[in-house]
Design a protein around this motif. Structure first.
Motif, PDB file in Angstrom:
ATOM      1  N   LEU A 115      -0.766  27.078 131.426  1.00  0.00           N
ATOM      2  CA  LEU A 115      -0.339  25.899 130.672  1.00  0.00           C
ATOM      3  C   LEU A 115      -0.361  26.146 129.173  1.00  0.00           C
ATOM      4  N   THR A 116      -0.708  27.362 128.782  1.00  0.00           N
ATOM      5  CA  THR A 116      -0.822  27.668 127.355  1.00  0.00           C
ATOM      6  C   THR A 116       0.476  27.407 126.586  1.00  0.00           C
ATOM      7  N   PRO A 117       1.665  27.761 127.104  1.00  0.00           N
ATOM      8  CA  PRO A 117       2.901  27.437 126.377  1.00  0.00           C
ATOM      9  C   PRO A 117       3.076  25.934 126.152  1.00  0.00           C
ATOM     10  N   LEU A 118       2.657  25.119 127.112  1.00  0.00           N
ATOM     11  CA  LEU A 118       2.743  23.671 126.940  1.00  0.00           C
ATOM     12  C   LEU A 118       1.834  23.209 125.814  1.00  0.00           C
ATOM     13  N   LEU A 119       0.611  23.717 125.762  1.00  0.00           N
ATOM     14  CA  LEU A 119      -0.314  23.339 124.693  1.00  0.00           C
ATOM     15  C   LEU A 119       0.242  23.753 123.336  1.00  0.00           C
ATOM     16  N   ASP A 120       0.825  24.945 123.276  1.00  0.00           N
ATOM     17  CA  ASP A 120       1.362  25.449 122.010  1.00  0.00           C
ATOM     18  C   ASP A 120       2.562  24.633 121.534  1.00  0.00           C
ATOM     19  N   ALA A 121       3.280  24.015 122.474  1.00  0.00           N
ATOM     20  CA  ALA A 121       4.501  23.285 122.128  1.00  0.00           C
ATOM     21  C   ALA A 121       4.244  21.846 121.681  1.00  0.00           C
ATOM     22  N   LEU A 122       3.022  21.380 121.790  1.00  0.00           N
ATOM     23  CA  LEU A 122       2.727  19.999 121.407  1.00  0.00           C
ATOM     24  C   LEU A 122       2.910  19.809 119.907  1.00  0.00           C
ATOM     25  N   ARG A 123       3.559  18.719 119.549  1.00  0.00           N
ATOM     26  CA  ARG A 123       3.798  18.406 118.143  1.00  0.00           C
ATOM     27  C   ARG A 123       3.804  16.895 117.968  1.00  0.00           C
ATOM     28  N   THR A 124       3.563  16.470 116.752  1.00  0.00           N
ATOM     29  CA  THR A 124       3.586  15.043 116.432  1.00  0.00           C
ATOM     30  C   THR A 124       4.967  14.467 116.712  1.00  0.00           C
ATOM     31  N   ASP A 125       4.995  13.275 117.294  1.00  0.00           N
ATOM     32  CA  ASP A 125       6.202  12.513 117.627  1.00  0.00           C
ATOM     33  C   ASP A 125       6.929  13.026 118.863  1.00  0.00           C
ATOM     34  N   LEU A 126       6.361  14.005 119.566  1.00  0.00           N
ATOM     35  CA  LEU A 126       6.941  14.449 120.826  1.00  0.00           C
ATOM     36  C   LEU A 126       6.704  13.372 121.887  1.00  0.00           C
TER      37      LEU A 126
END
Length: 218
Positions: free
Chosen positions: A88-99
């Motif tokens: 799930l590491t790519p998902l964690l890395d992709a988190l950004r404000t307003d997503l």
């Protein structure tokens, strides 16, 4: 830190699988057995980041296991079912404000009234929350987890039950499943809560927050 998600599809013909699905304590022990026995801590579940959720659908049950260490699926009993692990590491890395994300969590909404309130209304030290009170609990938890809730659907689930092996204590955690969409307001806080889980009963199938980008959102 790596984060792993394992999806187990128990075979209903397996006696071990049926027993685990029926009892939260049995499932806890089954999943913990997928990790090394020499974790140097009395808090092995927390050290390994183990959270899980059992979901039931018309097609059968599935177990979602999240952990910070990759489980050894060869430790499942023969014939238990099929299992697959992904990072799930790519998902964690992709988190950004307003997503905008879709979420699901089976949680144990509770309230701990003070002594005066307990005595006045003859309440126990822990009061399970249902209905609107449970939804309000989730809204507070979500805000503290870096999420602004857009939609929410709350569905009561059967309680997580079982008997602990070490002291024969009966375990019961009332559960409500929350599904919906939300906007990420604090990616770092959200990552922390995804890894650590939310609420009580984490050892017994409560508190695993699952998210995925909402392709129809922003």
């Amino acid at each position: 830190m790596n984060l792993w998600l394992t999806r187990i599809l128990p075979d209903p013909r397996s006696r071990d699988a049926r027993k685990d699905i029926a009892g939260a304590v049995d499932m806890h022990h089954r999943l913990m057995a997928l990790f090394p026995d020499d974790v140097p801590s009395t808090e092995a579940r927390r050290e390994l980041g183990v959270l899980f959720r059992v979901e039931t659908a018309p097609t059968g049950s599935q177990v979602l296991l999240q952990s910070t260490h990759q489980p050894d699926l060869t430790r499942l009993p023969p014939g238990y079912g099929t299992a697959q692990t992904k990072t799930l590491t790519p998902l964690l890395d992709a988190l950004r404000t307003d997503l905008t994300v879709r979420y699901r969590i089976a949680a144990n909404p509770i309230r701990k009234p003070g002594r005066t309130t307990r005595e006045l209304y003859n309440l126990s030290s822990v009061v399970p929350l249902t209905g609107h009170a449970a939804e309000e609990w989730w809204l507070r938890q979500a805000e503290a987890s870096g999420l602004k809730i857009i939609t929410v659907q709350a569905v009561p689930l059967d309680a997580a039950r079982g008997t602990r092996r070490q002291d024969a204590q009966h375990i019961k955690h009332n559960r409500t499943q929350f599904d919906g969409t939300a906007i990420v307001t604090d990616p770092d806080q959200l990552r922390t809560r995804l890894v650590n889980g939310i609420g009580k009963g984490k050892a017994y199938g409560c508190g695993l927050l699952s998210i995925a980008p909402d392709r129809l959102g922003r």
